[in-house]
Scaffold this motif. Structure first.
Motif, PDB file in Angstrom:
ATOM      1  N   ARG A  42       0.785  -1.112  -0.050  1.00  0.00           N
ATOM      2  CA  ARG A  42      -0.074  -0.048   0.176  1.00  0.00           C
ATOM      3  C   ARG A  42       0.929   1.167   0.163  1.00  0.00           C
ATOM      4  O   ARG A  42       1.874   1.355   0.829  1.00  0.00           O
ATOM      5  N   TYR A  43       0.530   2.405  -0.978  1.00  0.00           N
ATOM      6  CA  TYR A  43       1.385   3.392  -0.894  1.00  0.00           C
ATOM      7  C   TYR A  43       0.635   4.708  -0.572  1.00  0.00           C
ATOM      8  O   TYR A  43       1.109   5.921  -0.578  1.00  0.00           O
ATOM      9  N   TYR A  44      -0.748   4.593  -0.431  1.00  0.00           N
ATOM     10  CA  TYR A  44      -1.490   5.912  -0.217  1.00  0.00           C
ATOM     11  C   TYR A  44      -2.405   5.744   1.004  1.00  0.00           C
ATOM     12  O   TYR A  44      -2.675   4.519   1.729  1.00  0.00           O
ATOM     13  N   GLY A  45      -2.662   6.784   1.648  1.00  0.00           N
ATOM     14  CA  GLY A  45      -3.897   6.721   2.988  1.00  0.00           C
ATOM     15  C   GLY A  45      -2.850   7.075   4.369  1.00  0.00           C
ATOM     16  O   GLY A  45      -1.585   7.045   3.801  1.00  0.00           O
ATOM     17  N   GLU A  46      -3.707   7.392   5.026  1.00  0.00           N
ATOM     18  CA  GLU A  46      -2.990   7.606   6.396  1.00  0.00           C
ATOM     19  C   GLU A  46      -2.256   6.599   7.116  1.00  0.00           C
ATOM     20  O   GLU A  46      -1.183   6.716   7.689  1.00  0.00           O
ATOM     21  N   ASP A  47      -2.789   5.289   6.743  1.00  0.00           N
ATOM     22  CA  ASP A  47      -2.279   4.239   7.205  1.00  0.00           C
ATOM     23  C   ASP A  47      -0.992   3.474   6.434  1.00  0.00           C
ATOM     24  O   ASP A  47      -0.305   2.420   6.691  1.00  0.00           O
ATOM     25  N   ALA A  48      -0.645   4.130   5.338  1.00  0.00           N
ATOM     26  CA  ALA A  48       0.457   3.876   4.546  1.00  0.00           C
ATOM     27  C   ALA A  48       1.693   4.047   5.297  1.00  0.00           C
ATOM     28  O   ALA A  48       1.733   5.025   5.886  1.00  0.00           O
ATOM     29  N   PRO A  49       2.706   3.269   5.116  1.00  0.00           N
ATOM     30  CA  PRO A  49       3.881   3.324   5.740  1.00  0.00           C
ATOM     31  C   PRO A  49       4.551   4.747   5.462  1.00  0.00           C
ATOM     32  O   PRO A  49       4.659   5.172   4.225  1.00  0.00           O
ATOM     33  N   ASP A  50       5.021   5.554   6.387  1.00  0.00           N
ATOM     34  CA  ASP A  50       5.894   6.686   5.913  1.00  0.00           C
ATOM     35  C   ASP A  50       7.286   6.383   5.860  1.00  0.00           C
ATOM     36  O   ASP A  50       8.042   6.692   6.748  1.00  0.00           O
ATOM     37  N   VAL A  51       7.669   5.727   4.612  1.00  0.00           N
ATOM     38  CA  VAL A  51       8.846   5.658   4.540  1.00  0.00           C
ATOM     39  C   VAL A  51       9.555   6.233   3.039  1.00  0.00           C
ATOM     40  O   VAL A  51       8.550   6.572   2.296  1.00  0.00           O
ATOM     41  N   GLU A  52      10.576   6.202   2.955  1.00  0.00           N
ATOM     42  CA  GLU A  52      11.259   6.667   1.886  1.00  0.00           C
ATOM     43  C   GLU A  52      10.806   6.109   0.374  1.00  0.00           C
ATOM     44  O   GLU A  52      10.420   6.846  -0.579  1.00  0.00           O
TER      45      GLU A  52
ATOM     46  N   VAL B 128       7.563   4.891  -0.214  1.00  0.00           N
ATOM     47  CA  VAL B 128       6.457   5.380  -0.466  1.00  0.00           C
ATOM     48  C   VAL B 128       6.511   6.768  -0.902  1.00  0.00           C
ATOM     49  O   VAL B 128       5.881   7.289  -1.856  1.00  0.00           O
ATOM     50  N   ARG B 129       7.425   7.797  -0.374  1.00  0.00           N
ATOM     51  CA  ARG B 129       7.471   9.091  -1.167  1.00  0.00           C
ATOM     52  C   ARG B 129       7.978   9.258  -2.589  1.00  0.00           C
ATOM     53  O   ARG B 129       7.649   9.951  -3.439  1.00  0.00           O
ATOM     54  N   GLN B 130       8.765   8.123  -2.561  1.00  0.00           N
ATOM     55  CA  GLN B 130       9.459   7.866  -4.079  1.00  0.00           C
ATOM     56  C   GLN B 130       8.538   7.664  -5.161  1.00  0.00           C
ATOM     57  O   GLN B 130       8.184   7.949  -6.212  1.00  0.00           O
ATOM     58  N   PHE B 131       7.786   6.429  -4.778  1.00  0.00           N
ATOM     59  CA  PHE B 131       6.544   6.117  -5.471  1.00  0.00           C
ATOM     60  C   PHE B 131       5.546   7.064  -5.910  1.00  0.00           C
ATOM     61  O   PHE B 131       5.156   7.387  -7.024  1.00  0.00           O
ATOM     62  N   ARG B 132       5.117   8.024  -4.880  1.00  0.00           N
ATOM     63  CA  ARG B 132       4.069   9.153  -4.971  1.00  0.00           C
ATOM     64  C   ARG B 132       4.743   9.946  -6.169  1.00  0.00           C
ATOM     65  O   ARG B 132       4.022  10.566  -6.942  1.00  0.00           O
TER      66      ARG B 132
END
Length: 298
Positions: A191-201, A203-207
Motif C-alpha cells: 500500500r502506498y496511499y492513505g493515512e495508514d500507508a507506511p511513512d518511508v522513503e 512511499v515518497r518516491q512512489f508518489r
C-alpha cells in the motif's frame, strides 16, 4: 557574424527544401479534405482547447473525414459513426499501429509496452499474457478479498470523519488512493496511499514518480510534431524524460528484485509480480524482467 549569417541561411535553405519535398509528396497522393495549412507547422495553428469542439467546427466545414498535418505527423480525423466502425472492423489491423513519441521511447522501454507497441507478434504476446495471466476471471477472483478490504478501509475513513456531524468530503483524492492501493496490492502486495500507508522513503518516491509520470504522459511535447525542437532539446524536455525513465526503471526493478528475494526465502504469494516470476522460471526468454516491468507500468 559571418558564421552566424551562414548558419541562418543554411537553416532557412534546409527548411525550404523540406517544405518543398513535403508538398510534392502530398500532391502525389489523394488526401481527405483539410483546412488551410501553414509551412512547417501544418495545421497546428488550428488546434485550440477544448480539442473536441475544435474538431467539431472543422468537421462541419470539411466533412466527417478530414486530413490534418500536425507538423511532421499526418493525421486523419474521423467523426462519423459509420467511418469509425469501418476503421475498427474492416481496417482495424491496418490502423492498429501506434505513433512513436518521445515519452514512449524513454518511459515505456522504447515503445514496447501494450499501449505503445505497434501491432505484431510482440503486441499479440503481451495481449495474451494480459488476458490469461493477469486479467483472467481466476486471477481477478483471487484478489476479491483484497479489493473488499480496501473498500472497507475507505468506508471506515468516511464514517470516522462524519461521526460527529455533516462533513465535507473531497471524493477525488479518496478514489485515487483507493485505485492505486488496489492496483499496487495486486501487483506487489504493498500500500502506498492513505493515512495508514507506511511513512518511508519508498512511499515518497512512489508518489513523486506517479506525479511525474502523470504529468509527462498526459501532455503533448511540441518536439513530437516539430522534429527540430527535439534535435535542440527544447526546454530540456529530453533530459528530464531520460532522468524520469531511469528513476522509474530503478524503482520497478527494485519491486521485481524484492519479490524475487521474498519468493526465494518465503515462497510465492499471489501478487502479479510473483506470478510472472514463476512463469519466468519456465520461460525466461518470454517473461524477461523488462517485460514484467512494462506490464507493471501499464
Amino acid at each position: 557574424m559571418e558564421q552566424n549569417l551562414l548558419s541562418v541561411f543554411l537553416c532557412m535553405l534546409f527548411l525550404f527544401l523540406a517544405a518543398k519535398l513535403l508538398l510534392q509528396s502530398r500532391s502525389s497522393k489523394r488526401f481527405p479534405p483539410s483546412p488551410p495549412s501553414l509551412p512547417f507547422i501544418g495545421h497546428l495553428h488550428h488546434l485550440k482547447k477544448p480539442l473536441h469542439r475544435t474538431f467539431l467546427c472543422l468537421s462541419q466545414s470539411h466533412g466527417p473525414i478530414m486530413y490534418l498535418q500536425l507538423g511532421s505527423r499526418p493525421v486523419v480525423i474521423v467523426s462519423s459513426f459509420s467511418a469509425a466502425e469501418e476503421c475498427f472492423t474492416k481496417n482495424d489491423i491496418v490502423l492498429a499501429n501506434r505513433a512513436k513519441f518521445l515519452t514512449g521511447k524513454h518511459l515505456s522501454y522504447n515503445c514496447t509496452t501494450i499501449p505503445t507497441s505497434s501491432y505484431g507478434d510482440h503486441w499479440r504476446n503481451l495481449r495474451r499474457i494480459g488476458a490469461i495471466e493477469i486479467f483472467s476471471s481466476h486471477r481477478l477472483n483471487i484478489f476479491s478479498e483484497l479489493r473488499k478490504d480496501e473498500i472497507n478501509r475507505l468506508l471506515w475513513k468516511l464514517s470516522r470523519n462524519a461521526a460527529g456531524d455533516f462533513a465535507t468530503v473531497e471524493v477525488r483524492s479518496l478514489f485515487v488512493d483507493l485505485t492505486f492501493n488496489v492496483m499496487m496490492r495486486m501487483i506487489a502486495g504493498k500500500r502506498y496511499y492513505g493515512e495508514d500507508a507506511p511513512d518511508v522513503e519508498e512511499v515518497r518516491q512512489f508518489r513523486e514518480m506517479i506525479r511525474e509520470l502523470t504529468k509527462y504522459t498526459s501532455t503533448s511535447y511540441p518536439g513530437d510534431f516539430l522534429p527540430i525542437l527535439r534535435w535542440i532539446d527544447y526546454q530540456g524536455y529530453r533530459k528530464r524524460l531520460v532522468r524520469l525513465g531511469e528513476k522509474a526503471d530503478k524503482f520497478l526493478q527494485g519491486l521485481v528484485d524484492e519479490s524475487r528475494a521474498r519468493k526465494a526465502s518465503f515462497g510465492s504469494t499471489n501478487s502479479m509480480i510473483d506470478h510472472l516470476l514463476s512463469l519466468q522460471e519456465s520461460e525466461p526468454e518470454c517473461y524477461s524482467d523488462q517485460m514484467i516491468k512494462g506490464l507493471i507500468l501499464d
